[in-house]
Design an enzyme around this catalytic site. Structure first.
Site, PDB file in Angstrom:
ATOM      1  N   ASP A  19     -16.134  10.194 -45.319  1.00 37.67           N
ATOM      2  CA  ASP A  19     -14.808   9.633 -45.066  1.00 37.67           C
ATOM      3  C   ASP A  19     -14.581   9.679 -43.550  1.00 37.67           C
ATOM      4  O   ASP A  19     -14.648  10.755 -42.943  1.00 37.67           O
ATOM      5  CB  ASP A  19     -13.777  10.529 -45.787  1.00 37.67           C
ATOM      6  CG  ASP A  19     -12.518   9.798 -46.151  1.00 37.67           C
ATOM      7  OD1 ASP A  19     -12.052   9.000 -45.338  1.00 37.67           O
ATOM      8  OD2 ASP A  19     -11.993  10.041 -47.257  1.00 37.67           O
TER       9      ASP A  19
ATOM     10  N   ASP B 123     -10.773   5.539 -43.449  1.00 34.77           N
ATOM     11  CA  ASP B 123      -9.387   5.898 -43.763  1.00 34.77           C
ATOM     12  C   ASP B 123      -8.376   5.052 -42.986  1.00 34.77           C
ATOM     13  O   ASP B 123      -8.568   4.791 -41.790  1.00 34.77           O
ATOM     14  CB  ASP B 123      -9.197   7.380 -43.375  1.00 34.77           C
ATOM     15  CG  ASP B 123      -7.839   7.917 -43.757  1.00 34.77           C
ATOM     16  OD1 ASP B 123      -7.551   7.983 -44.960  1.00 34.77           O
ATOM     17  OD2 ASP B 123      -7.056   8.263 -42.842  1.00 34.77           O
TER      18      ASP B 123
ATOM     19  N   GLU C 236     -10.108   1.456 -46.293  1.00 35.09           N
ATOM     20  CA  GLU C 236      -8.856   1.686 -47.028  1.00 35.09           C
ATOM     21  C   GLU C 236      -7.781   0.858 -46.336  1.00 35.09           C
ATOM     22  O   GLU C 236      -7.494   1.075 -45.158  1.00 35.09           O
ATOM     23  CB  GLU C 236      -8.462   3.167 -46.991  1.00 35.09           C
ATOM     24  CG  GLU C 236      -7.282   3.437 -47.905  1.00 35.09           C
ATOM     25  CD  GLU C 236      -6.366   4.549 -47.436  1.00 35.09           C
ATOM     26  OE1 GLU C 236      -5.629   5.090 -48.252  1.00 35.09           O
ATOM     27  OE2 GLU C 236      -6.363   4.868 -46.226  1.00 35.09           O
TER      28      GLU C 236
ATOM     29  N   HIS D  33      -7.433  10.260 -54.708  1.00 30.80           N
ATOM     30  CA  HIS D  33      -6.753  11.533 -54.447  1.00 30.80           C
ATOM     31  C   HIS D  33      -5.318  11.355 -53.955  1.00 30.80           C
ATOM     32  O   HIS D  33      -4.633  12.345 -53.695  1.00 30.80           O
ATOM     33  CB  HIS D  33      -7.564  12.319 -53.413  1.00 30.80           C
ATOM     34  CG  HIS D  33      -7.592  11.609 -52.094  1.00 30.80           C
ATOM     35  ND1 HIS D  33      -8.383  10.511 -51.858  1.00 30.80           N
ATOM     36  CD2 HIS D  33      -6.892  11.805 -50.957  1.00 30.80           C
ATOM     37  CE1 HIS D  33      -8.171  10.066 -50.634  1.00 30.80           C
ATOM     38  NE2 HIS D  33      -7.268  10.851 -50.061  1.00 30.80           N
ATOM     39  N   ASP D  34      -4.874  10.104 -53.782  1.00 35.03           N
ATOM     40  CA  ASP D  34      -3.502   9.839 -53.330  1.00 35.03           C
ATOM     41  C   ASP D  34      -2.609   9.306 -54.439  1.00 35.03           C
ATOM     42  O   ASP D  34      -1.463   8.934 -54.175  1.00 35.03           O
ATOM     43  CB  ASP D  34      -3.509   8.784 -52.213  1.00 35.03           C
ATOM     44  CG  ASP D  34      -4.177   9.270 -50.948  1.00 35.03           C
ATOM     45  OD1 ASP D  34      -4.126  10.483 -50.673  1.00 35.03           O
ATOM     46  OD2 ASP D  34      -4.750   8.430 -50.228  1.00 35.03           O
TER      47      ASP D  34
HETATM   48  C1  NOJ Z   1      -5.166   7.989 -46.530  1.00 37.72           C
HETATM   49  C2  NOJ Z   1      -5.763   9.177 -47.210  1.00 37.72           C
HETATM   50  O1  NOJ Z   1      -6.361   8.763 -48.410  1.00 37.72           O
HETATM   51  C3  NOJ Z   1      -4.654  10.177 -47.399  1.00 37.72           C
HETATM   52  O2  NOJ Z   1      -5.019  11.234 -48.242  1.00 37.72           O
HETATM   53  C4  NOJ Z   1      -4.232  10.657 -46.042  1.00 37.72           C
HETATM   54  O3  NOJ Z   1      -3.112  11.504 -46.176  1.00 37.72           O
HETATM   55  C5  NOJ Z   1      -3.858   9.498 -45.122  1.00 37.72           C
HETATM   56  N1  NOJ Z   1      -4.759   8.385 -45.213  1.00 37.72           N
HETATM   57  C6  NOJ Z   1      -3.844   9.945 -43.687  1.00 37.72           C
HETATM   58  O4  NOJ Z   1      -5.136  10.165 -43.222  1.00 37.72           O
END
Ligand code: NOJ
Length: 554
Positions: free
Chosen positions: A102, A204, A261, A334-335
């Site tokens: 990542d 990310d 992402e 995970h979000d």
């Molecule tokens: C996206 C990530 O998936 C998330 O977990 C993170 O808090 C934010 N970007 C900031 O890096």
């Protein structure tokens, strides 16, 4: 049509996301380790996994669980050592499982040496590595932009007498990609990891790297019921120039893949991002995730939605990558809250819901991305108090909800429904204490249902979600139609059934997934001449689906 033999390795495999802090603790301290992932490679192999995305495990103060990187060249001691990582990469490769790192390149930790230097003065070597601006005349922040985690996106730094920008938490200052030295430092990091033999990168928050030319106030939060302010820096013109440079410096000439992402990008823009002229191999766009949550991602203002809204979003992404680019299919990461809760508005067994989603994920076009635990069919955890949450965003959303006038119970309910910590409770390996994750109390509570919902129990139950995910993963990997076939939506108007057909040469596979807790009839002609390849509730008759049933015909 793409031919099966022309697919790259990452197009014909299954990807699995590991959240290392919650996967397996081999040191019995309550947080997961890299050795824990190595110990479970057989498990990943049993799901047909060929790529494992590991969320950040670099040295970090862990304000955002590793998404605040202090040093991109070292492993955080809580996870283990660089030798552990080298071992994981090597052992994974032996089994045909490539590690996907990542890359957190929009921001660093405020403890990163670059930021520590940058904040010291306006004229040192790193002075321009972050986004610094003077205060307005009255001393207030340069703009009204809101950070994604709540509050102003600007933080005052006494030493420099300036504000710095942070799209996320104030401990995550945004890097200044306009500076070529910043870009070079970041590309060097990616090349360091690529040289170690990783199979790819998940990049990310990439849509935020390019800031607008003019820093101007946006409409205030809440105006017309909108909450737009945090989008001020998303997907700005010129961003793709930087990303083409990134691709040329890192991706070109290597047998790896890059998945970005990309919040703020929707299906209509995908052609700029992936495929022939694109900058990535795949792009996580969030239009289907926004169906239940709403695009503004304000948890206390969720969207009202129907199944056809979800189907429209999924179909748009499929159609946008039908002949150009490739789609990363996902329902969890995970979000996000657990998909068994997120994508159903009816009662019914979570196991059956997980199987319905698994059928869609593992037979659709693209590369399926599973998230740890998804294959077991957990629901959200049973949070009782806001203090049980660890996540920085959950706490911010709670405060935001209170600021919007919600009482404690309703603010908590919004967090219970959408909190990222729902996905971060420890992986459930057994019915033992702490679910076999650790012998010590874990950093987040173990889900109440681990006594029945765990890997060990599901391995000996042929009707479990895990058995279903394994069955479909194996089916996918041996079926060219599922790997390479075209995708056509069926029953587009149905509010009960999500259905599609995959076609390749003379073969076709039809998936029918009943998202409702009622029987659902369909035209038996859709599966005429086909046999049942897999049924989530055993045998099945053409023409009708049981409540929350999925069938795959071919
Ligand atoms: C996206 C990530 O998936 C998330 O977990 C993170 O808090 C934010 N970007 C900031 O890096």
């Amino acid at each position: 049509m793409i031919r099966c033999e022309d697919l790259a390795w990452w197009q014909k495999t299954i990807a699995y996301e590991v959240y290392p802090k919650s996967f397996l603790d081999t040191r019995n301290r309550g947080t997961g380790t890299l050795k824990g992932i190595t110990a479970k490679l057989d498990y990943l192999q049993s799901l047909g996994v060929g790529a494992m995305w590991i969320t950040p495990c670099y040295k970090s103060p862990m304000v955002d669980n590793g998404y605040d990187v202090q040093d991109y060249y070292s492993i955080d001691p809580s996870f283990g050592t660089m030798e552990d990582m080298d071992e994981l990469i090597a052992r994974g490769r032996e089994r045909g499982i490539r590690v996907v790192m990542d890359l957190v390149f929009n921001h660093t930790s405020d403890q990163c040496a670059w930021f520590q230097a940058s904040k010291k003065s306006r004229n040192n070597e790193y002075a321009d590595w972050y986004v610094w601006r003077d205060a307005r005349e009255d001393g207030s922040a340069p703009t009204n932009w809101r950070s994604i985690f709540g509050g102003s996106a600007w933080e005052w730094c006494e030493k420099r007498g300036q504000y710095y920008l942070h799209t996320f938490a104030k401990q995550q200052p945004d890097l200044n990609w306009e500076n070529p030295n910043v870009r070079k430092a970041l590309f060097d990091i990616a090349n360091y990891w690529a040289d170690k033999g990783v199979g790819g990168f998940r990049i990310d928050a990439i849509t935020y790297i390019k800031k607008p030319v003019v820093f101007a106030d946006g409409p205030a939060d809440g105006e017309d019921g909108l909450y737009p302010v945090h989008n001020a820096t998303a997907n700005q013109p010129g961003i793709l120039d930087y990303l083409h440079e990134f691709k040329a410096a890192v991706r070109d000439g290597r047998d790896i893949f890059m998945v970005g992402e990309a919040n703020g990008v929707d299906a209509s823009e995908l052609h700029n991002w992936v495929g022939e002229d694109g900058v990535f191999d795949l792009l996580f766009e969030f239009s289907h995730m926004h169906v239940p949550m709403g695009a503004a991602e304000i948890w206390c203002r969720p969207a009202t939605w129907t199944l056809t809204d979800l189907k429209r979003a999924l179909a748009a992404s499929q159609e946008a990558t039908a002949t150009n680019g490739w789609y990363p299919a996902f329902f969890e990461n995970h979000d996000q809250p657990r998909s068994t809760v997120n994508f159903f508005q009816c009662d019914g067994s979570l196991a059956n819901k997980a199987k319905v989603l698994g059928a869609v994920l593992l037979t659709t076009r693209g590369t399926p991305f599973l998230y740890q635990g998804e294959e077991l069919g957990y629901g959200n955890a049973d949070w009782r108090d806001v203090d049980e949450f660890d996540d920085v965003q959950t706490r911010a959303q709670y405060d935001f909800a209170k600021g919007e006038g919600l009482d404690d119970a309703d603010a908590l309910a919004a967090c219970v429904r959408f909190s990222r910590d729902n996905a971060r409770t420890p992986m459930q390996w057994s019915d033992g204490a702490y679910a076999g994750f650790s012998a010590a109390a874990p950093w987040l509570p173990v889900h109440d249902d681990h006594a029945v919902c765990n890997v060990e129990a599901q391995e000996s139950d042929p009707s479990s979600p895990l058995a279903w995910y394994r069955e479909l993963a194996a089916l996918r990997l041996k079926t060219p139609t599922l790997l390479a076939g075209d995708w056509t939506e069926l029953m587009g108007e149905s509010e009960q059934v999500l259905a599609f057909k995959r076609t390749y040469e003379d073969a076709c596979v039809v998936t029918l997934a009943n998202f409702s807790n009622e029987p659902a009839a369909y035209d038996p002609a859709l599966v005429e001449g086909l046999t049942l390849l897999a049924g989530s509730q055993g045998t099945a008759e053409p023409g009708v689906l049981r409540p929350l049933e999925a069938t795959v015909w071919g």
